[in-house]
Scaffold this motif. Structure first.
Motif, short mmCIF file in Angstrom:
data_model
loop_
_atom_site.label_atom_id
_atom_site.label_comp_id
_atom_site.label_asym_id
_atom_site.label_seq_id
_atom_site.Cartn_x
_atom_site.Cartn_y
_atom_site.Cartn_z
N TRP A 196 -38.69 -37.98 -1.66
CA TRP A 196 -37.27 -37.72 -1.38
C TRP A 196 -37.02 -36.23 -1.19
CZ3 TRP A 196 -33.59 -40.89 0.17
CH2 TRP A 196 -33.75 -42.25 -0.06
N TRP A 197 -37.62 -35.39 -2.05
CA TRP A 197 -37.40 -33.94 -1.91
C TRP A 197 -37.98 -33.43 -0.59
CZ3 TRP A 197 -33.62 -33.60 -4.68
CH2 TRP A 197 -33.55 -33.94 -6.02
N GLU A 198 -39.15 -33.94 -0.23
CA GLU A 198 -39.76 -33.51 1.05
C GLU A 198 -38.89 -33.94 2.23
OE1 GLU A 198 -43.62 -35.25 0.63
OE2 GLU A 198 -44.43 -33.47 -0.35
N ALA A 199 -38.36 -35.16 2.17
CA ALA A 199 -37.49 -35.65 3.25
C ALA A 199 -36.23 -34.81 3.36
CB ALA A 199 -37.14 -37.12 3.01
N LEU A 200 -35.63 -34.48 2.22
CA LEU A 200 -34.42 -33.66 2.23
C LEU A 200 -34.71 -32.29 2.85
CD1 LEU A 200 -31.69 -33.40 -0.34
CD2 LEU A 200 -32.75 -31.29 0.39
N LEU A 201 -35.82 -31.69 2.46
CA LEU A 201 -36.16 -30.36 2.99
C LEU A 201 -36.51 -30.41 4.47
CD1 LEU A 201 -38.17 -29.06 -0.05
CD2 LEU A 201 -36.02 -28.13 0.82
N LYS A 202 -37.08 -31.50 4.91
CA LYS A 202 -37.42 -31.64 6.34
C LYS A 202 -36.16 -31.79 7.18
CE LYS A 202 -40.28 -34.24 9.51
NZ LYS A 202 -41.24 -35.33 9.67
N GLU A 203 -35.23 -32.60 6.68
CA GLU A 203 -34.01 -32.85 7.46
C GLU A 203 -32.98 -31.73 7.33
OE1 GLU A 203 -30.97 -36.41 8.54
OE2 GLU A 203 -32.90 -36.79 7.59
N PHE A 204 -32.91 -31.09 6.17
CA PHE A 204 -31.91 -30.05 5.93
C PHE A 204 -32.56 -28.79 5.35
CE2 PHE A 204 -29.93 -34.23 5.17
CZ PHE A 204 -29.00 -34.24 6.20
N PRO A 205 -33.43 -28.14 6.09
CA PRO A 205 -34.17 -26.99 5.53
C PRO A 205 -33.30 -25.79 5.16
CG PRO A 205 -34.53 -27.14 7.89
CD PRO A 205 -33.75 -28.37 7.49
N ASN A 206 -32.13 -25.67 5.78
CA ASN A 206 -31.27 -24.51 5.52
C ASN A 206 -30.03 -24.87 4.72
OD1 ASN A 206 -33.00 -22.78 7.02
ND2 ASN A 206 -32.13 -23.64 8.89
N ASP A 207 -30.00 -26.06 4.18
CA ASP A 207 -28.84 -26.50 3.40
C ASP A 207 -28.77 -25.72 2.09
OD1 ASP A 207 -26.78 -28.80 3.32
OD2 ASP A 207 -27.69 -28.85 1.32
N LEU A 208 -27.57 -25.66 1.53
CA LEU A 208 -27.40 -24.97 0.25
C LEU A 208 -28.22 -25.60 -0.88
CD1 LEU A 208 -23.57 -24.24 0.29
CD2 LEU A 208 -25.44 -22.62 0.63
N SER A 209 -28.57 -26.89 -0.73
CA SER A 209 -29.34 -27.58 -1.76
C SER A 209 -30.85 -27.37 -1.60
CB SER A 209 -29.03 -29.07 -1.74
OG SER A 209 -29.45 -29.63 -0.50
N ALA A 210 -31.28 -26.69 -0.55
CA ALA A 210 -32.72 -26.53 -0.29
C ALA A 210 -33.45 -25.80 -1.42
CB ALA A 210 -32.94 -25.84 1.05
N PRO A 211 -32.92 -24.72 -1.99
CA PRO A 211 -33.65 -24.07 -3.09
C PRO A 211 -33.85 -25.00 -4.29
CG PRO A 211 -32.00 -22.58 -2.21
CD PRO A 211 -31.76 -23.92 -1.57
N MET A 212 -32.84 -25.78 -4.62
CA MET A 212 -32.95 -26.73 -5.72
C MET A 212 -33.98 -27.80 -5.38
SD MET A 212 -31.47 -30.15 -6.81
CE MET A 212 -30.76 -30.36 -5.25
N ALA A 213 -33.96 -28.28 -4.14
CA ALA A 213 -34.92 -29.30 -3.73
C ALA A 213 -36.35 -28.76 -3.78
CB ALA A 213 -34.58 -29.79 -2.32
N ARG A 214 -36.55 -27.51 -3.39
CA ARG A 214 -37.89 -26.91 -3.47
C ARG A 214 -38.36 -26.79 -4.92
NH1 ARG A 214 -36.17 -24.09 1.04
NH2 ARG A 214 -35.27 -22.39 -0.16
N ARG A 215 -37.45 -26.40 -5.79
CA ARG A 215 -37.81 -26.29 -7.21
C ARG A 215 -38.20 -27.65 -7.78
NH1 ARG A 215 -36.16 -27.23 -12.07
NH2 ARG A 215 -34.08 -27.93 -11.58
N LEU A 216 -37.40 -28.66 -7.49
CA LEU A 216 -37.68 -30.00 -8.02
C LEU A 216 -38.89 -30.63 -7.33
CD1 LEU A 216 -34.01 -31.23 -8.48
CD2 LEU A 216 -35.64 -30.52 -10.24
N LEU A 217 -39.09 -30.33 -6.06
CA LEU A 217 -40.31 -30.79 -5.39
C LEU A 217 -41.53 -30.21 -6.09
CD1 LEU A 217 -41.98 -32.12 -3.16
CD2 LEU A 217 -41.49 -30.10 -1.73
N GLY A 218 -41.48 -28.92 -6.37
CA GLY A 218 -42.59 -28.28 -7.07
C GLY A 218 -42.84 -28.91 -8.43
N GLU A 219 -41.77 -29.20 -9.15
CA GLU A 219 -41.92 -29.83 -10.46
C GLU A 219 -42.57 -31.21 -10.34
OE1 GLU A 219 -39.24 -31.50 -14.13
OE2 GLU A 219 -38.41 -29.89 -12.90
N SER A 220 -42.11 -32.00 -9.39
CA SER A 220 -42.67 -33.34 -9.23
C SER A 220 -44.14 -33.27 -8.80
CB SER A 220 -41.84 -34.18 -8.24
OG SER A 220 -41.86 -33.63 -6.95
N LEU A 221 -44.47 -32.34 -7.94
CA LEU A 221 -45.87 -32.19 -7.53
C LEU A 221 -46.74 -31.73 -8.70
CD1 LEU A 221 -45.32 -30.53 -4.05
CD2 LEU A 221 -46.20 -32.83 -4.48
#
Length: 84
Positions: free
Chosen positions: A43-68
């Motif tokens: 889900w985090w990868e999909a969000l970052l792919k579809e909305f890479p410049n969204d305001l939520s992108a930094p949070m998604a990257r952090r949580l993606l890193g945690e899940s990985l």
């Protein structure tokens, strides 16, 4: 949905860890945690792919890193955290 899967992974992992501390093993719970972390990272990868410049992108990257990281993919986690 990513946040729900992320929370599910945290809870299942915590339950499995508590069981180990109590001298028991819950392999089904460990499997549930792994499946939740896989789903969350997807889900985090999909969000970052579809909305890479969204305001939520930094949070998604952090949580993606945690899940990985929870999946044992430390190199991929570092890449997610260092992405700009």
């Amino acid at each position: 949905m990513g946040l729900c899967m992320h929370e599910r992974g945290v809870r299942a992992e915590a339950l499995a860890a508590l069981a180990v501390r109590a001298g028991t093993d819950l392999p089904d719970e460990r499997q549930r945690a792994r499946e939740a972390w896989e789903a969350a990272s997807g889900w985090w990868e999909a969000l970052l792919k579809e909305f890479p410049n969204d305001l939520s992108a930094p949070m998604a990257r952090r949580l993606l890193g945690e899940s990985l990281l929870r999946l044992g993919r430390a190199d991929q986690a570092r890449k997610a955290w260092s992405a700009t």
